[in-house]
Design a protein around this motif. Structure first.
Motif, PDB file in Angstrom:
ATOM      1  N   SER A  29      17.384 -93.253  -1.612  1.00 21.90           N
ATOM      2  CA  SER A  29      17.497 -94.635  -2.066  1.00 21.90           C
ATOM      3  C   SER A  29      16.714 -94.908  -3.345  1.00 21.90           C
ATOM      4  O   SER A  29      16.880 -95.975  -3.943  1.00 21.90           O
ATOM      5  CB  SER A  29      17.038 -95.589  -0.963  1.00 21.90           C
ATOM      6  N   SER A  52      20.366 -97.034  -7.922  1.00 23.75           N
ATOM      7  CA  SER A  52      19.788 -96.671  -6.630  1.00 23.75           C
ATOM      8  C   SER A  52      20.205 -97.627  -5.513  1.00 23.75           C
ATOM      9  O   SER A  52      20.380 -97.209  -4.364  1.00 23.75           O
ATOM     10  CB  SER A  52      18.273 -96.610  -6.717  1.00 23.75           C
ATOM     11  N   THR A  53      20.398 -98.896  -5.867  1.00 25.40           N
ATOM     12  CA  THR A  53      20.793 -99.875  -4.855  1.00 25.40           C
ATOM     13  C   THR A  53      22.299 -99.996  -4.720  1.00 25.40           C
ATOM     14  O   THR A  53      22.781-100.689  -3.820  1.00 25.40           O
ATOM     15  CB  THR A  53      20.222-101.261  -5.206  1.00 25.40           C
ATOM     16  N   ASN A  73      23.459 -95.202   1.344  1.00 28.86           N
ATOM     17  CA  ASN A  73      22.053 -94.784   1.401  1.00 28.86           C
ATOM     18  C   ASN A  73      21.621 -94.401   2.817  1.00 28.86           C
ATOM     19  O   ASN A  73      20.611 -93.714   2.989  1.00 28.86           O
ATOM     20  CB  ASN A  73      21.154 -95.874   0.836  1.00 28.86           C
TER      21      ASN A  73
END
Length: 116
Positions: A29, A52-53, A73
């Motif tokens: 993540s 990443s999100t 994730n």
């Protein structure tokens, strides 16, 4: 750390493939994830990147509207959905994990061949 791609293969023009890349040994993540591709004799080129999100994805002009990058994730996995494939999409596709506080990590690649 290992990144393991899968889902490549031979497909006819106009067809679809879904590539997967599973990450092991890192905090998934935290990493921006991207897909690159390379053909013999040419430099590796960026195809798509996702933060990443998962809130933002960007694409090479050559694949916009046909490819979609996404991530899960919980499963440490990034995907590349490829539709309306063209012969010029033929390449080895690689995933990459990038985080400012660590080196970049690459998978071993998966071959995609678009041919009739």
């Amino acid at each position: 750390v290992r990144l393991v791609e899968s889902g490549g293969g031979l497909v006819q023009p106009g067809g679809s493939l879904r590539l997967s890349c599973v990450a092991y040994g890192l905090t998934f993540s935290r990493y921006d994830m991207s897909w690159y591709r390379q053909v013999p004799g040419k430099e590796r080129e960026l195809v798509a990147i996702i933060t990443s999100t998962g809130s933002n994805g960007k694409y090479a002009d050559s694949v916009k509207g046909r490819f979609t990058i996404s991530r899960d994730n919980r499963e440490n996995t990034v995907y590349l959905q490829m539709n309306s494939l063209k012969p010029e999409d033929t390449a080895v596709y690689y995933c990459k994990a990038a985080w400012i506080a660590a080196p970049d990590y690459w998978g071993q690649g998966t071959q995609v061949t678009v041919s009739s």
